[in-house]
Design an enzyme around this catalytic site. Structure first.
Site, PDB file in Angstrom:
ATOM      1  N   SER A 176       0.823  -1.216   0.000  1.00 30.19           N
ATOM      2  CA  SER A 176       0.000   0.000   0.000  1.00 30.19           C
ATOM      3  C   SER A 176       0.858   1.268   0.000  1.00 30.19           C
ATOM      4  O   SER A 176       1.929   1.308   0.598  1.00 30.19           O
ATOM      5  CB  SER A 176      -0.867  -0.004   1.262  1.00 30.19           C
ATOM      6  OG  SER A 176      -1.429   1.267   1.483  1.00 30.19           O
ATOM      7  N   TYR A 199      -2.181   5.494  -4.172  1.00 39.04           N
ATOM      8  CA  TYR A 199      -3.153   6.558  -3.903  1.00 39.04           C
ATOM      9  C   TYR A 199      -2.544   7.810  -4.506  1.00 39.04           C
ATOM     10  O   TYR A 199      -1.424   8.185  -4.129  1.00 39.04           O
ATOM     11  CB  TYR A 199      -3.354   6.759  -2.396  1.00 39.04           C
ATOM     12  CG  TYR A 199      -4.227   5.720  -1.724  1.00 39.04           C
ATOM     13  CD1 TYR A 199      -5.467   5.372  -2.239  1.00 39.04           C
ATOM     14  CD2 TYR A 199      -3.817   5.116  -0.548  1.00 39.04           C
ATOM     15  CE1 TYR A 199      -6.268   4.441  -1.605  1.00 39.04           C
ATOM     16  CE2 TYR A 199      -4.620   4.180   0.102  1.00 39.04           C
ATOM     17  CZ  TYR A 199      -5.846   3.847  -0.441  1.00 39.04           C
ATOM     18  OH  TYR A 199      -6.645   2.928   0.186  1.00 39.04           O
ATOM     19  N   THR A 225      -5.745   2.802  -7.051  1.00 36.55           N
ATOM     20  CA  THR A 225      -7.027   2.550  -6.382  1.00 36.55           C
ATOM     21  C   THR A 225      -8.025   3.652  -6.715  1.00 36.55           C
ATOM     22  O   THR A 225      -7.756   4.835  -6.472  1.00 36.55           O
ATOM     23  CB  THR A 225      -6.812   2.427  -4.860  1.00 36.55           C
ATOM     24  OG1 THR A 225      -5.979   1.302  -4.639  1.00 36.55           O
ATOM     25  CG2 THR A 225      -8.122   2.241  -4.114  1.00 36.55           C
ATOM     26  N   LYS A 310      -7.695  -0.598  -9.386  1.00 33.33           N
ATOM     27  CA  LYS A 310      -8.255  -1.384  -8.269  1.00 33.33           C
ATOM     28  C   LYS A 310      -9.549  -0.728  -7.809  1.00 33.33           C
ATOM     29  O   LYS A 310      -9.545   0.448  -7.432  1.00 33.33           O
ATOM     30  CB  LYS A 310      -7.244  -1.441  -7.122  1.00 33.33           C
ATOM     31  CG  LYS A 310      -7.720  -2.227  -5.922  1.00 33.33           C
ATOM     32  CD  LYS A 310      -6.586  -2.494  -4.943  1.00 33.33           C
ATOM     33  CE  LYS A 310      -7.069  -3.268  -3.743  1.00 33.33           C
ATOM     34  NZ  LYS A 310      -7.853  -2.434  -2.813  1.00 33.33           N
ATOM     35  N   HIS A 334     -13.031  -2.529  -1.841  1.00 36.44           N
ATOM     36  CA  HIS A 334     -12.151  -2.134  -0.744  1.00 36.44           C
ATOM     37  C   HIS A 334     -12.510  -2.903   0.543  1.00 36.44           C
ATOM     38  O   HIS A 334     -12.437  -2.365   1.643  1.00 36.44           O
ATOM     39  CB  HIS A 334     -12.248  -0.621  -0.510  1.00 36.44           C
ATOM     40  CG  HIS A 334     -10.934   0.047  -0.224  1.00 36.44           C
ATOM     41  ND1 HIS A 334     -10.246   0.782  -1.150  1.00 36.44           N
ATOM     42  CD2 HIS A 334     -10.189   0.092   0.910  1.00 36.44           C
ATOM     43  CE1 HIS A 334      -9.135   1.262  -0.601  1.00 36.44           C
ATOM     44  NE2 HIS A 334      -9.067   0.842   0.646  1.00 36.44           N
ATOM     45  N   ARG A 337     -15.349  -1.210   2.303  1.00 32.69           N
ATOM     46  CA  ARG A 337     -14.978   0.081   2.905  1.00 32.69           C
ATOM     47  C   ARG A 337     -15.176   1.251   1.948  1.00 32.69           C
ATOM     48  O   ARG A 337     -14.854   2.394   2.292  1.00 32.69           O
ATOM     49  CB  ARG A 337     -13.501   0.050   3.313  1.00 32.69           C
ATOM     50  CG  ARG A 337     -13.195  -0.955   4.373  1.00 32.69           C
ATOM     51  CD  ARG A 337     -11.745  -1.375   4.336  1.00 32.69           C
ATOM     52  NE  ARG A 337     -10.846  -0.506   5.053  1.00 32.69           N
ATOM     53  CZ  ARG A 337     -10.580  -0.577   6.343  1.00 32.69           C
ATOM     54  NH1 ARG A 337     -11.197  -1.475   7.077  1.00 32.69           N
ATOM     55  NH2 ARG A 337      -9.708   0.223   6.911  1.00 32.69           N
ATOM     56  N   GLY A 367     -13.857 -10.497   0.955  1.00 29.54           N
ATOM     57  CA  GLY A 367     -14.547 -11.572   1.668  1.00 29.54           C
ATOM     58  C   GLY A 367     -14.018 -12.966   1.419  1.00 29.54           C
ATOM     59  O   GLY A 367     -14.639 -13.936   1.860  1.00 29.54           O
ATOM     60  N   ARG A 389      -8.091  -8.885   5.115  1.00 30.65           N
ATOM     61  CA  ARG A 389      -8.116  -9.102   6.567  1.00 30.65           C
ATOM     62  C   ARG A 389      -7.562 -10.463   7.023  1.00 30.65           C
ATOM     63  O   ARG A 389      -6.884 -10.511   8.052  1.00 30.65           O
ATOM     64  CB  ARG A 389      -9.541  -8.897   7.097  1.00 30.65           C
ATOM     65  CG  ARG A 389     -10.010  -7.444   6.944  1.00 30.65           C
ATOM     66  CD  ARG A 389     -11.435  -7.284   7.421  1.00 30.65           C
ATOM     67  NE  ARG A 389     -11.974  -5.953   7.179  1.00 30.65           N
ATOM     68  CZ  ARG A 389     -12.629  -5.589   6.082  1.00 30.65           C
ATOM     69  NH1 ARG A 389     -12.809  -6.453   5.093  1.00 30.65           N
ATOM     70  NH2 ARG A 389     -13.110  -4.363   5.971  1.00 30.65           N
TER      71      ARG A 389
HETATM   72  C1  LIG Z   1      -7.464  -2.187   7.181  1.00 32.13           C
HETATM   73  C2  LIG Z   1      -7.515  -2.156   5.690  1.00 32.13           C
HETATM   74  C3  LIG Z   1      -6.661  -1.307   5.019  1.00 32.13           C
HETATM   75  C4  LIG Z   1      -6.677  -1.271   3.621  1.00 32.13           C
HETATM   76  N1  LIG Z   1      -5.794  -0.451   2.980  1.00 32.13           N
HETATM   77  C5  LIG Z   1      -5.815  -0.410   1.630  1.00 32.13           C
HETATM   78  C6  LIG Z   1      -4.904   0.435   0.942  1.00 32.13           C
HETATM   79  O1  LIG Z   1      -4.067   1.099   1.540  1.00 32.13           O
HETATM   80  N2  LIG Z   1      -4.993   0.474  -0.412  1.00 32.13           N
HETATM   81  C7  LIG Z   1      -5.915  -0.262  -1.108  1.00 32.13           C
HETATM   82  O2  LIG Z   1      -5.985  -0.185  -2.328  1.00 32.13           O
HETATM   83  N3  LIG Z   1      -6.758  -1.104  -0.463  1.00 32.13           N
HETATM   84  C8  LIG Z   1      -6.715  -1.194   0.875  1.00 32.13           C
HETATM   85  N4  LIG Z   1      -7.570  -2.039   1.520  1.00 32.13           N
HETATM   86  C9  LIG Z   1      -8.458  -2.933   0.730  1.00 32.13           C
HETATM   87  C10 LIG Z   1      -7.782  -4.281   0.464  1.00 32.13           C
HETATM   88  O3  LIG Z   1      -6.762  -4.161  -0.485  1.00 32.13           O
HETATM   89  C11 LIG Z   1      -8.794  -5.305  -0.091  1.00 32.13           C
HETATM   90  O4  LIG Z   1      -9.459  -4.741  -1.176  1.00 32.13           O
HETATM   91  C12 LIG Z   1      -9.793  -5.797   0.953  1.00 32.13           C
HETATM   92  O5  LIG Z   1      -9.218  -5.864   2.238  1.00 32.13           O
HETATM   93  C13 LIG Z   1     -10.300  -7.175   0.569  1.00 32.13           C
HETATM   94  O6  LIG Z   1     -11.322  -7.581   1.404  1.00 32.13           O
HETATM   95  P1  LIG Z   1     -11.127  -8.563   2.667  1.00 32.13           P
HETATM   96  O7  LIG Z   1     -10.451  -7.764   3.733  1.00 32.13           O
HETATM   97  O8  LIG Z   1     -12.523  -8.926   2.993  1.00 32.13           O
HETATM   98  O9  LIG Z   1     -10.293  -9.744   2.232  1.00 32.13           O
HETATM   99  C14 LIG Z   1      -7.578  -2.096   2.905  1.00 32.13           C
HETATM  100  C15 LIG Z   1      -8.433  -2.947   3.598  1.00 32.13           C
HETATM  101  C16 LIG Z   1      -8.398  -2.999   4.974  1.00 32.13           C
HETATM  102  C17 LIG Z   1      -9.297  -3.962   5.676  1.00 32.13           C
END
Ligand SMILES: Cc1cc2nc3c(=O)[nH]c(=O)nc-3n(C[C@H](O)[C@H](O)[C@H](O)COP(=O)(O)O)c2cc1C
Length: 437
Positions: A176, A199, A225, A310, A334, A337, A367, A389
């Site tokens: 990241s 980013y 992203t 992404k 995300h 998120r 997921g 996660r």
């Molecule tokens: C705590 C956290 C931080 C994340 N930070 C980034 C990030 O910095 N850049 C990004 O493109 N995605 C980020 N993501 C998204 C992840 O790359 C990914 O899309 C997502 O975690 C996949 O879902 P899952 O956690 O259910 O496996 C983040 C997700 C979480 C949970």
């Protein structure tokens, strides 16, 4: 199952020796991984309870006991409780939050239940090759370590521990922009190329320098992203942060997180984000508005690295990406998120694959917790599946060893699903191997 330890021990001994064990999918290696021996330990007996409760479908009602070592884990969920115990509550909130009521996190999981498996029989599956190739580099598994920010908030070794696990298990890792380890140090710990997640910065000259730096460091690909360009509302994160009695200001100069500002990095926090510091001060060329396809063109022109997007979830955007020369996509919300769409990424996947016309690789994330989830995504046209996660649960629970165990479990589950479905390579897995529930 009896709660008397000696009778459970006898039951395990019986299982190990019985042809029933094979029929139940329990092999010697599996029992060995549980630490099973004739003198069964308490941990094994705990695992036996876990097996029973999960077999009865009561997992979630009867919570299994916390594991004390990575090797005791039966599935990736076994790391969650241990990580929760180890990680400060505000950081746990940052990890687990979705947006609004977290409905899209639930939707991502529920999406997998819309599909069933349709296994084929009587095919020689003694050898299975689950490898996948990206731009000329082959990895033994299609499970990708997705970018996830601030990993030293979960374990003191953060991204370095994850990179070492990626090296040990030979997985593709994406770092990241807001990592707590630099791209240079991550590539050194991985002992090979790592992709970089971008980013964009409000100043194009800084974004451009960042891209050049990442390219110089040896990253072969960059994933821009695009799913947070309007911001997101993360209530769980704020609620959990309020429970934390530590002084947030000591580490975060911006203080406690505020609604609607996640994804933005306060300038004064950059000392903890090594990928955001050290850029020459050039005359600013501030971005006007938020990025559009013109920005994607600019990004493509500014680098020789592969450029992926992404956060694409529609056929229309997938087709536009191909038109703009994008080299690959992440179907992603995300991890629930971004906007609270309540649309699972596994549901978005088929239209995105269709939109690309099969011209570029598509990674699906959101997921993924089981090998069967990965199988369903490959059957629906994904090149690979990304996890977020789960590997952080492994990291928070047991550091590098935990991350390795998460990767090993998912890989084993996936290969088992491949074999049971009568498939021995990714190219053999197709939509005929799944059905609608
Ligand atoms: C705590 C956290 C931080 C994340 N930070 C980034 C990030 O910095 N850049 C990004 O493109 N995605 C980020 N993501 C998204 C992840 O790359 C990914 O899309 C997502 O975690 C996949 O879902 P899952 O956690 O259910 O496996 C983040 C997700 C979480 C949970």
């Amino acid at each position: 199952m009896s709660s008397d330890p000696s009778s459970r021990r006898q039951f395990l001994a019986f299982l190990a020796a019985s042809p029933l064990a094979a029929a139940a999918g329990i092999d010697g290696e599996w029992l060995a991984r549980l630490g099973y021996s004739t003198a069964a330990s308490d941990a094994v007996l705990g695992a036996a309870d876990t097996m029973a409760s999960r077999a009865m479908g009561t997992h979630g009602v009867l919570q299994p006991p916390l594991i004390s070592k990575a090797a005791d884990a039966l599935d990736v969920f076994d790391f969650e409780g241990v990580a929760k115990q180890n990680i400060p509550v505000a950081h746990w909130g940052y990890l687990m939050t979705g947006t609004d009521d977290d409905g899209t996190i639930a939707a991502n999981r529920a999406g997998f239940d819309r599909y069933t498996l349709k296994p084929r029989r009587l095919i020689d599956v003694s050898k299975v090759d689950a490898s996948v190739s990206f731009y000329g580099t082959r990895y033994p598994s299609p499970i990708v370590i997705n970018p996830l920010g601030s990993q030293k908030a979960f374990h003191k070794e953060g991204e370095v521990a994850v990179a070492k696990a990626a090296r040990a298990r030979d997985h593709l890792m994406v770092l990241s922009t807001v990592a707590t380890t630099s791209i240079e140090d991550t590539i050194a710990a991985r002992g090979g190329p790592v992709w970089f997640q971008l980013y964009h910065q409000s100043d194009w000259s800084v974004t451009k320098q960042m891209v050049k730096r990442v390219e110089r460091a040896g990253a072969p690909a960059i994933a821009f992203t695009v799913d947070l360009l309007g911001g997101s509302n993360r209530e769980t994160m704020i609620r959990e942060a309020r429970k934390d009695t530590r002084d947030c200001i000591k580490c975060h100069m911006g203080g406690a997180p505020l609604p609607g500002v996640s994804g933005r990095v306060d300038d004064r926090d950059n000392r903890r984000k090594p990928n955001l510091v050290g850029y020459e001060k050039l005359p600013p060329q501030l971005e006007k508005g938020t990025p559009t396809w013109e920005f994607v063109d600019r990004l493509k022109q500014s680098t020789g690295m592969k450029v992926l997007l992404k956060g694409i979830v529609t056929a229309e955007d997938a087709a536009l990406a191909v038109e703009h020369g994008v080299d690959g996509l992440f179907v992603s919300n995300h991890g629930g998120r971004a906007e609270n769409s309540r649309r699972a990424t596994i549901v978005s996947l088929p239209e995105v694959v269709m939109g690309t016309g099969g011209k570029i690789p598509v990674i699906c994330d959101g997921g993924f917790r089981r090998g069967t989830d990965v199988f369903k995504a490959i059957a629906l046209g994904a090149t690979a599946a990304g996890i977020g996660r789960p590997y952080i649960w492994g990291l928070g629970a047991f550091g590098q060893e935990g991350v390795e165990a998460v990767l090993a479990i998912l890989r084993k589950e996936f290969e088992l699903t491949m074999k049971q479905s009568g498939t021995t390579s990714l190219s053999q897995i197709n939509v005929r191997h799944i059905g609608m529930a």
